[in-house]
Design a protein around this motif. Structure first.
Motif, PDB file in Angstrom:
ATOM      1  N   ALA A  49       0.821  -1.216   0.000  1.00 32.12           N
ATOM      2  CA  ALA A  49       0.000   0.000   0.000  1.00 32.12           C
ATOM      3  C   ALA A  49       0.851   1.261   0.000  1.00 32.12           C
ATOM      4  N   PHE A  50       1.883   1.289   0.839  1.00 29.08           N
ATOM      5  CA  PHE A  50       2.752   2.461   0.879  1.00 29.08           C
ATOM      6  C   PHE A  50       3.526   2.606  -0.422  1.00 29.08           C
ATOM      7  N   SER A  51       3.906   1.495  -1.025  1.00 29.77           N
ATOM      8  CA  SER A  51       4.633   1.560  -2.294  1.00 29.77           C
ATOM      9  C   SER A  51       3.745   2.078  -3.413  1.00 29.77           C
ATOM     10  N   LEU A  52       2.491   1.616  -3.451  1.00 27.14           N
ATOM     11  CA  LEU A  52       1.534   2.144  -4.428  1.00 27.14           C
ATOM     12  C   LEU A  52       1.371   3.651  -4.257  1.00 27.14           C
ATOM     13  N   SER A  53       1.241   4.091  -3.011  1.00 23.89           N
ATOM     14  CA  SER A  53       1.028   5.510  -2.735  1.00 23.89           C
ATOM     15  C   SER A  53       2.245   6.346  -3.106  1.00 23.89           C
ATOM     16  N   ALA A  54       3.429   5.854  -2.749  1.00 20.36           N
ATOM     17  CA  ALA A  54       4.657   6.602  -3.046  1.00 20.36           C
ATOM     18  C   ALA A  54       4.851   6.765  -4.546  1.00 20.36           C
ATOM     19  N   ASN A  55       4.463   5.747  -5.313  1.00 15.38           N
ATOM     20  CA  ASN A  55       4.606   5.834  -6.765  1.00 15.38           C
ATOM     21  C   ASN A  55       3.665   6.864  -7.371  1.00 15.38           C
ATOM     22  N   ASN A  56       2.557   7.120  -6.709  1.00 20.13           N
ATOM     23  CA  ASN A  56       1.580   8.069  -7.235  1.00 20.13           C
ATOM     24  C   ASN A  56       1.859   9.500  -6.797  1.00 20.13           C
ATOM     25  N   ILE A  57       2.635   9.661  -5.740  1.00 21.52           N
ATOM     26  CA  ILE A  57       2.910  10.992  -5.203  1.00 21.52           C
ATOM     27  C   ILE A  57       4.298  11.435  -5.639  1.00 21.52           C
ATOM     28  N   GLY A  58       4.344  12.265  -6.662  1.00 21.31           N
ATOM     29  CA  GLY A  58       5.606  12.804  -7.149  1.00 21.31           C
ATOM     30  C   GLY A  58       5.687  14.292  -6.876  1.00 21.31           C
ATOM     31  N   GLY A  59       6.601  14.942  -7.566  1.00 18.65           N
ATOM     32  CA  GLY A  59       6.762  16.375  -7.380  1.00 18.65           C
ATOM     33  C   GLY A  59       5.506  17.153  -7.725  1.00 18.65           C
ATOM     34  N   GLY A  60       4.765  16.672  -8.731  1.00 20.18           N
ATOM     35  CA  GLY A  60       3.535  17.354  -9.129  1.00 20.18           C
ATOM     36  C   GLY A  60       2.461  17.278  -8.066  1.00 20.18           C
ATOM     37  N   SER A  61       2.521  16.249  -7.213  1.00 16.16           N
ATOM     38  CA  SER A  61       1.513  16.066  -6.173  1.00 16.16           C
ATOM     39  C   SER A  61       1.901  16.747  -4.865  1.00 16.16           C
ATOM     40  N   THR A  62       3.071  17.370  -4.814  1.00 12.38           N
ATOM     41  CA  THR A  62       3.508  18.101  -3.624  1.00 12.38           C
ATOM     42  C   THR A  62       3.659  19.588  -3.973  1.00 12.38           C
ATOM     43  N   THR A  63       4.821  19.951  -4.527  1.00 13.95           N
ATOM     44  CA  THR A  63       5.033  21.359  -4.903  1.00 13.95           C
ATOM     45  C   THR A  63       4.065  21.777  -6.013  1.00 13.95           C
ATOM     46  N   GLY A  64       3.788  20.870  -6.955  1.00 11.13           N
ATOM     47  CA  GLY A  64       2.868  21.194  -8.049  1.00 11.13           C
ATOM     48  C   GLY A  64       1.457  21.424  -7.549  1.00 11.13           C
ATOM     49  N   THR A 134      11.521   8.272 -16.107  1.00 11.09           N
ATOM     50  CA  THR A 134      12.739   8.220 -15.297  1.00 11.09           C
ATOM     51  C   THR A 134      13.536   9.500 -15.458  1.00 11.09           C
ATOM     52  N   SER A 135      13.651   9.953 -16.696  1.00 10.87           N
ATOM     53  CA  SER A 135      14.389  11.181 -16.971  1.00 10.87           C
ATOM     54  C   SER A 135      13.760  12.375 -16.273  1.00 10.87           C
ATOM     55  N   SER A 136      12.438  12.501 -16.344  1.00  7.11           N
ATOM     56  CA  SER A 136      11.769  13.659 -15.750  1.00  7.11           C
ATOM     57  C   SER A 136      11.877  13.658 -14.233  1.00  7.11           C
ATOM     58  N   GLN A 137      11.803  12.478 -13.602  1.00  5.29           N
ATOM     59  CA  GLN A 137      11.885  12.417 -12.147  1.00  5.29           C
ATOM     60  C   GLN A 137      13.301  12.671 -11.640  1.00  5.29           C
ATOM     61  N   ILE A 138      14.300  12.177 -12.377  1.00  7.30           N
ATOM     62  CA  ILE A 138      15.683  12.487 -12.011  1.00  7.30           C
ATOM     63  C   ILE A 138      15.930  13.986 -12.152  1.00  7.30           C
ATOM     64  N   ALA A 139      15.392  14.578 -13.217  1.00  8.34           N
ATOM     65  CA  ALA A 139      15.533  16.021 -13.421  1.00  8.34           C
ATOM     66  C   ALA A 139      14.885  16.796 -12.272  1.00  8.34           C
ATOM     67  N   ALA A 140      13.697  16.352 -11.846  1.00  7.22           N
ATOM     68  CA  ALA A 140      13.012  17.022 -10.744  1.00  7.22           C
ATOM     69  C   ALA A 140      13.800  16.891  -9.442  1.00  7.22           C
ATOM     70  N   SER A 141      14.349  15.694  -9.170  1.00  8.86           N
ATOM     71  CA  SER A 141      15.154  15.489  -7.972  1.00  8.86           C
ATOM     72  C   SER A 141      16.390  16.376  -8.003  1.00  8.86           C
ATOM     73  N   GLY A 142      17.033  16.435  -9.169  1.00 12.02           N
ATOM     74  CA  GLY A 142      18.228  17.256  -9.303  1.00 12.02           C
ATOM     75  C   GLY A 142      17.956  18.731  -9.078  1.00 12.02           C
ATOM     76  N   SER A 143      16.807  19.214  -9.554  1.00 15.86           N
ATOM     77  CA  SER A 143      16.482  20.635  -9.389  1.00 15.86           C
ATOM     78  C   SER A 143      16.274  20.985  -7.924  1.00 15.86           C
TER      79      SER A 143
END
Length: 480
Positions: A49-64, A134-143
């Protein structure tokens, strides 16, 4: 300066912790390819359950999400994540069926039912999509790392990418799910602790609401058409999403898979309120923020919370992006091995070599993704294309293929191509956004489903035999 230093210490501790998790899991828990790719199919309720949730919550679901609340959406921005929570409810019906297939990937199930062509086409779409994600999430982490530390963005991008590569490559799916649990816990706890502190610092909710126009506090400001559109969008992308399906496949049994979907819905619903409130707090107290409130969440937290809380939020944002990057990377490597390499000539590999080759794929794919990220392709552009191209075509062949036992071979193949063409058509027509209240991925999935049922109806009338079952375990040439 002290504030920034404490934030950096917390984030560095988190990154080191993820590396330690990957190394220990790789040494102690990875015994065969099933452990590496599917966590041995023994994960319990909360891990899934936590893994499903973590996969759905990215940068767009926090700062976005905070940015949307700061902007035109107001309180109705909560639906950006709450719609995902709602989409998990019908997914609970499919979760046990996904686990019942005992498959490794989506293309494997599609191939069982509709043949090798459909499997390969689905794998190519999935791999292309996961490269972009993968590219977009690495870019977001790097920023985030760059903004926190002040080091050049490309250097920060390499650091973020290296951490993802190492703990994913070492520990596989087990490390991935452990890190997902830790990551979502940090996100949820960090935001839950920070939000009331920030609201208090802004003078309390009464002061915030009094400073805002009443329309900004309307839960349905964006309209029910948009809300329902987002729910359908999430359902389509979840049902045919490789990282979501792989989580259900890791569950210890079908009951666990179904219950994990329900728990994930609750977790995401709980998470959706915090960035929304932070965005509204920023709008009430600092309405002149630049870039349309792009950094609203960090700005209002920095202004009204202690340094330690700011560090937790910084770690939470990085967690949100990395929790998606590691899953995308592992799913992509698993597809390359299971659905392309092993399917086209690699069937004599030992189990140990399968793990080694998959790890090599992780490294190569992540390095390519990092290079793509350095070109500065807009993250939203990559994500919109990626989610649509991987889901629209396979939606009916995979999702409906699980619940329509009499489906014919041609219905699956033609729905794959029809849905992909439909998505591309609507993507161009709509510019990647809503047109008549319909997103491109929803339009593509609708075309995919329509083609699926039309072809089936015609072929059932002609007496065409059903395709093989999705639930027949492979006994020929499979090593996973």
């Amino acid at each position: 300066m002290v504030l920034q230093t404490q934030a950096i210490i917390i984030v560095v501790a988190y990154l080191i912790g993820m590396l330690v998790v990957g190394f220990i899991v790789g040494k102690l828990k990875i015994k065969d390819s099933s452990d590496y790719m599917l966590a041995g199919r023994r994960m319990g309720l909360f891990m899934v359950a936590f893994s499903l949730s973590a996969n759905n919550i990215g940068g767009g679901s926090t700062t976005g999400l905070a940015q949307k609340a700061f902007g035109d959406w107001g309180m109705s921005a909560i639906w950006y994540v709450l719609a995902a929570s709602a989409a998990m409810i019908p997914l609970a019906y499919f979760a046990p069926k996904i686990r019942q297939t005992m498959a490794v990937t989506i293309p494997e199930v599609v191939g069982r039912r509709f043949g090798k062509i459909s499997s390969t086409f689905t794998a190519v779409l999935g791999i292309l999509s996961l490269f972009c994600l993968t590219s977009s999430q690495i870019a977001a982490s790097g920023s985030v790392v760059a903004s926190l530390t002040g080091i050049p963005t490309n250097v920060a991008l390499v650091i973020a990418g290296a951490v993802v590569i190492l703990y994913t490559t070492f520990g596989g799916m087990i490390a991935d799910q452990i890190s997902d649990l830790v990551q979502f816990a940090i996100i949820l706890v960090g935001l839950a602790v920070a939000t009331p502190i920030v609201i208090h610092g802004c003078g309390g909710w009464d002061a915030i609401s009094a400073a805002l126009p009443p329309v900004q506090l309307d839960f349905t400001k964006i309209g029910w058409v948009t809300i329902i559109g987002y729910i359908f969008n999430y359902f389509c992308t979840f049902l045919a999403g490789p990282e979501m399906v792989s989580r259900f496949e890791t569950a210890k049994d079908e009951k666990t898979a179904r219950q994990a979907s329900w728990v994930s819905a609750i977790l995401m619903a709980a998470m959706s309120i915090f960035p929304t409130l932070l965005g509204l707090a920023a709008l009430a107290t600092m309405p002149d923020l630049a870039d349309g409130g792009k950094n609203a969440m960090m700005a209002v937290t920095t202004a009204h919370a202690p340094a330690f809380i700011v560090g937790m939020i910084s770690a939470a944002i990085i967690c949100a992006t990395m929790s998606s990057a590691d899953s995308n990377l592992l799913c992509m490597s698993t597809m390359i091995m299971n659905d392309l390499y092993l399917e086209y000539g690699g069937k004599k590999l030992s189990d140990k070599k399968i793990i080694t080759y998959t790890r090599a794929c992780n490294v190569i794919a992540a390095v390519i993704a990092m290079l793509i990220a350095m070109f500065g392709v807009p993250i939203v552009t990559m994500n919109t294309f990626a989610f649509g191209i991987r889901c629209a075509g396979p939606f009916a062949a995979y999702g409906l293929g699980l619940i329509v036992p009499k489906a014919t071979k041609n219905s699956g193949i033609l729905s794959l191509f029809g849905g992909t063409i439909g998505f591309c058509f609507w993507q161009v027509l709509s510019g990647g956004g809503f047109k008549f209240g319909i997103l491109p991925v929803v339009f593509g999935c609708t075309v995919s489903a329509a083609v699926f049922f039309i072809v089936n109806f015609i072929e059932w009338k002609r007496g065409v035999q059903p395709a093989p079952s999705a639930y027949i375990e492979k006994t020929d040439n499979s090593q996973l």
